[in-house]
Write an enzyme that holds these catalytic residues in place. Structure first.
Site, PDB file in Angstrom:
ATOM      1  N   GLU A 190       0.797  -1.225   0.000  1.00  0.00           N
ATOM      2  CA  GLU A 190       0.000   0.000   0.000  1.00  0.00           C
ATOM      3  C   GLU A 190       0.833   1.280   0.000  1.00  0.00           C
ATOM      4  OE1 GLU A 190      -3.928  -1.766   2.290  1.00  0.00           O
ATOM      5  OE2 GLU A 190      -2.628  -0.361   3.354  1.00  0.00           O
ATOM      6  N   GLU A 381      -5.558  -8.392   1.184  1.00  0.00           N
ATOM      7  CA  GLU A 381      -6.054  -7.967   2.500  1.00  0.00           C
ATOM      8  C   GLU A 381      -7.539  -7.673   2.385  1.00  0.00           C
ATOM      9  OE1 GLU A 381      -4.149  -4.829   4.654  1.00  0.00           O
ATOM     10  OE2 GLU A 381      -2.129  -5.595   4.262  1.00  0.00           O
TER      11      GLU A 381
END
Length: 486
Positions: A190, A381
């Site tokens: 991320e 995720e």
């Protein structure tokens, strides 16, 4: 009974299942090669922060500053995964997982970020990989999950262009040591979060609030994303799969049809969902929606950078938790957009304040799959944080279980519509240190008592294990696993 947030009602799952997906669905609907896993991150779980030669990270430094973390908590012990990884992997295997995603703490293997290698740190990851393989858990290694060595931050960190070379050297080191046993690699976790929250908003390490630092860090992370991929590909066997992960949120306008809100939504999408994706495809940054970004980035870009930012990844990790509703804001230069909080909108939300909206997973899978030459997608995720109550040795986490079921249903919906999505990794295997939120929010399939380090598989984890056909997981099994490793 788990205490649910206001406006969160039961029964939960039916409202989230798409009409197009068959109910009930089973693991068999996803095919035999679909990957089922759970994820974890080094700083959030390992602890052992000064153990056996590990150097400090920017999160060690950031958590020492008063007021940066709720209740002034830190990750020095966390879930003690460094010492209890075999226990946790026993539980993961008992759930029937096929894969386990974890990250390496850069300062554990390179205390100064570059130069001398800490052999004891490398040995830990050797043991961890071997422990995964012994349990038929396919390891997926993430090179960078936000814990930059402090020594590199002292030299400018992500705002210093030299980090592209530092990171490539680190990637090669890990590939040479573990590449014979790790078949799947993620370069970055991320990047928009660690550059945005850490360099523009100042709410994550290293705690900077500077537009120039953000743009420099963002550009260097984009370069490092591709350069790290090239370093891995040069060092790994041809069979290894190399990917990277992106945070993302399905975006909708606060006032559909309103020109200002619709334009603000497109600008927010360029920043939150496209900024790091499109350069990997050779498309450059999405500056058409953000013209000011073009001249701001020119300060940090060099000739040839657009070509250097591109890399042909084998997969993208899609990391999605919610959707966001966007409205025009005259007070936020460059983006001119603001996110309307879920609480303000009066919709069901998690402990993180995020709207409960599992369909966002489906929407983002469709959005990423629409790119020409998009690689295979994995949900690396996906999860939800709700309050947990331990009652007679059980955690009846109704809301989390419902979210997990709904999220998997949305993945199946996308897969049935032709999206090449090949895996689902729950966040997270165990409860952990949740960055600026400390130990309050709990995402784990497995409950952790941070005082005793006792593990309890929650009802959501039990359902996941039943869905996957894993062995029955009980408190007694957890205690037996702990006894074998202590």
């Amino acid at each position: 009974m788990t205490k649910l947030p206001p406006s969160y009602t039961e029964p939960l799952p039916a409202a989230f299942y798409p009409a197009s997906a068959p109910l009930p669905f089973s693991r068999a609907d996803f095919g035999p090669d679909f990957q089922w896993g759970a994820s974890a991150a080094a700083y959030q779980t390992e602890g052992a922060w000064q153990h056996q030669g590990k150097g400090p990270s920017i999160w060690d430094d950031f958590t020492r500053r008063k007021g940066t973390i709720r209740r002034n908590e830190h990750g020095r012990v966390a879930a003690d995964f460094y010492n209890r990884h075999e226990t946790d992997l026993d539980l993961a295997a008992g759930l029937g997982l096929t894969d386990f995603r974890f990250s390496v703490a850069w300062p554990r293997v390179l205390p100064e970020g570059i130069g001398a290698v800490n052999r004891r740190g490398l040995d830990f990851y050797d043991r961890l990989v071997d422990a995964c393989l012994e349990r038929d858990l396919r390891p997926m290694l993430t090179l960078y999950h936000w814990d930059l060595p402090s020594a590199l931050q002292a030299r400018g960190g992500w705002a210093n262009r030299d980090i592209v070379g530092w990171f490539a050297d680190y990637a090669q080191l890990m590939a040479r040591r573990l590449g014979d046993r790790v078949p799947q690699w993620c370069v970055l976790n991320e990047p928009m979060v660690f550059v945005g929250a850490g360099h523009l908003l100042g709410i994550h390490a290293p705690g900077r609030r500077h537009l120039g630092a953000f743009l420099a860090a963002a550009h260097h992370a984009t370069l490092a994303q591709a350069e790290g991929g090239r370093a891995l590909r040069a060092a790994l066997p041809d069979s290894a799969r190399i990917g990277t992960t992106f945070s993302c949120s399905h975006l909708t306008s606060h006032r559909p049809g309103n020109a200002n809100d619709e334009a603000a939504t497109r600008r927010a999408d360029a920043v939150l969902n496209r900024f790091f994706v499109e350069p990997t495809l050779g498309l450059g940054y999405p500056t058409a929606e953000l013209p000011a970004l073009r001249w701001l980035l020119e300060r940090y870009q060099k000739p040839g950078d657009e070509q250097r930012m591109a890399f042909n990844f084998d997969f993208w990790g899609v990391q999605n938790y919610t959707r966001e509703v966007v409205k025009f804001s005259p007070w936020l230069p460059l983006q001119w957009a603001a996110l309307v909080p879920a609480k303000q909108r009066g919709v069901p939300h998690t402990d993180m304040g995020w709207e409960v909206f599992p369909e966002s997973i489906y929407q983002m899978l469709k959005q990423f799959a629409a790119y020409p030459n998009a690689p295979k997608l994995l949900i690396t995720e996906s999860g939800s944080a709700f309050p947990d109550v331990v009652t007679d040795g059980r955690v009846h986490d109704v809301a989390r279980k419902a979210y997990l079921q709904a999220a998997i249903g949305q993945v199946l919906r996308a897969r049935q519509e032709g999206v090449d999505v090949g895996g689902y990794f729950a966040w997270s295997l165990t409860d952990n240190f949740e960055w600026a939120e400390g130990y309050g929010p709990r995402f784990g399939l497995i409950h952790v008592d941070y005082e005793t380090q006792e593990r309890i598989v929650k009802d959501s984890g039990r359902w996941y294990g039943q869905f996957l056909g894993g062995a029955a997981v009980t408190k007694e099994r957890a205690l037996a696993a702990a006894a074998r490793t202590l």
